[in-house]
Motif scaffolding. Structure first.
Motif, PDB file in Angstrom:
ATOM      1  N   ARG A 159       0.845  -1.207   0.000  1.00  0.00           N
ATOM      2  CA  ARG A 159       0.000   0.000   0.000  1.00  0.00           C
ATOM      3  C   ARG A 159       0.873   1.248   0.000  1.00  0.00           C
ATOM      4  O   ARG A 159       0.616   2.208  -0.722  1.00  0.00           O
ATOM      5  CB  ARG A 159      -0.895  -0.032   1.236  1.00  0.00           C
ATOM      6  N   ILE A 183      -5.682   3.809   3.170  1.00  0.00           N
ATOM      7  CA  ILE A 183      -6.526   2.630   3.382  1.00  0.00           C
ATOM      8  C   ILE A 183      -7.993   2.977   3.178  1.00  0.00           C
ATOM      9  O   ILE A 183      -8.733   2.270   2.481  1.00  0.00           O
ATOM     10  CB  ILE A 183      -6.303   2.055   4.798  1.00  0.00           C
ATOM     11  N   HIS A 230      -2.175  -4.727   4.575  1.00  0.00           N
ATOM     12  CA  HIS A 230      -2.146  -3.797   3.451  1.00  0.00           C
ATOM     13  C   HIS A 230      -0.758  -3.632   2.850  1.00  0.00           C
ATOM     14  O   HIS A 230      -0.625  -3.307   1.675  1.00  0.00           O
ATOM     15  CB  HIS A 230      -2.695  -2.429   3.885  1.00  0.00           C
TER      16      HIS A 230
END
Length: 382
Positions: free
Chosen positions: A23, A318, A349
């Protein structure tokens, strides 16, 4: 989200692959190792290789030429596309490619220099000798030889193709429509949302445009909370448009209200850190569902603000499904990221540090746990 990014013959990379992406992806490495070039590759790929995206990339680096048109007695600016290719050289049939893979698809952009249909192949079997620029310019002086720059983008059944006639010495016109740009197989589908924040932050005009997309939306509060990382007294922020404030050299366009004052305070009077955090926050929020690219992310920020900055980016990324690519030379910056990597949710993530080394065709990847261990034990990852 991208899981890998692959480059071939792009900028300083003859071949390079960025794997195990997360991420948040922080790129580290020596000067001139190619960190910014990777950001640019992702930007151009996600923009489907539009002329506008290429222009932004080359304009930021000053990669353009100016020449006088004999007939019109006017100066024309053209982008010098040689610098997009490995070795800063082009010739017919030279290409570069950028591709990215996700869990369920592959996206590819390729750039190719070729002779325009109907023009002649070079007379010298071995290609060009001596200085490639001089040879290419001499060749193009013959009206029978015209070069095109072709861009092709593919993802699944979607595809786009653009062909642009090149002027002397591999010049891509700033106004390509005037020179016969052709756009083929162009599907009207939504493009990925992408925001690029360079080391000098965003212009005032760009920041106002982004802010006005958020006014009276729930995300407006996120901007205020981001500013409080540097100045906790900030209670409200508002944009103020004017002709003066649209000057890219100005840090106007915004005012804030502090908890201990009834006056409107110009944000430009509050220091570099406030301006930098504002640009990063706006770009993160407005990249919803897409990609955020930040060059030298820690510019203008004191090390005490970096952990909170990462927390803001992490939570927003997120919530809004944003993938982040950033660069730094600062040890405080990556060590501050370790505080986020130590959270339980980071493994789901993904937080990664990628060390880019000159001459290597892959990065050295540090995962969430490895980042935490390196910070705790004082290991150097840069």
């Amino acid at each position: 989200m991208f899981t890998t990014i692959t480059l071939q013959n792009f900028r300083g990379f003859p071949s390079f692959k960025l794997e195990n992406l997360g991420r948040i992806n922080l790129l580290v490495g020596e000067n001139n190792s190619g960190k910014t070039s990777i950001l640019e590759a992702v930007e151009v790929l996600c923009s489907r290789g539009t002329v506008e995206s290429l222009g932004k990339v080359m304009n930021r680096r000053g990669e353009y030429l100016e020449w006088e048109e004999d007939d019109l007695k006017q100066w024309e600016r053209v982008f010098d596309i040689r610098h997009l290719f490995y070795g800063h050289e082009i010739e017919p049939n030279r290409f570069f490619s950028i591709s990215g893979t996700t869990e369920d698809s592959r996206e590819t952009l390729s750039g190719l220099v070729q002779f325009k249909n109907g023009s002649r192949e070079p007379k010298t079997p071995g290609g060009y000798q001596g200085n490639p620029t001089d040879d290419l310019s001499a060749l193009l002086m013959d009206d029978g030889n015209q070069l095109e720059f072709q861009l092709e983008w593919h993802r699944g059944k979607e595809s786009e193709q653009r062909k642009m006639r090149l002027l002397f010495s591999a010049g891509l016109p700033v106004n390509p429509i005037r020179y016969g740009t052709r756009r083929l197989r162009d599907l009207e589908t939504p493009k990925s949302r992408i925001q690029f924040v360079n080391s000098s932050s965003l212009t005032t005009e760009k920041m106002i445009d982004l802010f006005e997309q958020l006014v009276l939306n729930p995300e407006e509060k996120l901007v205020q909370e981001a500013l409080q990382i540097v100045e906790p007294r900030i209670e409200r922020i508002a944009s103020v448009r004017s002709r003066i404030n649209r000057n890219s050299d100005s840090r106007g366009g915004f005012v804030v209200r502090l908890s201990d004052s009834d006056r409107r305070i110009p944000i430009g009077s509050m220091g570099d850190g406030i301006w930098r955090i504002l640009g990063i926050a706006l770009a993160t929020i407005c990249a919803e569902g897409g990609v955020l690219l930040i060059d030298e992310i820690d510019t203008g920020l004191h090390f005490t603000a970096l952990s909170k900055m990462w927390e803001m980016i992490w939570k927003t990324a997120i919530r809004l499904n944003v993938q982040v690519f950033a660069t730094t030379h600062n040890s405080d910056c990556w060590m501050s990221l370790a505080t986020i990597a130590n959270q339980e949710s980071s493994a789901k993530h993904g937080i990664r540090i990628h060390r880019i080394e000159r001459g290597k065709n892959t990065s050295v990847v540090f995962t969430d746990r490895e980042i935490v261990v390196a910070a705790e034990r004082g290991f150097e990852v840069r």
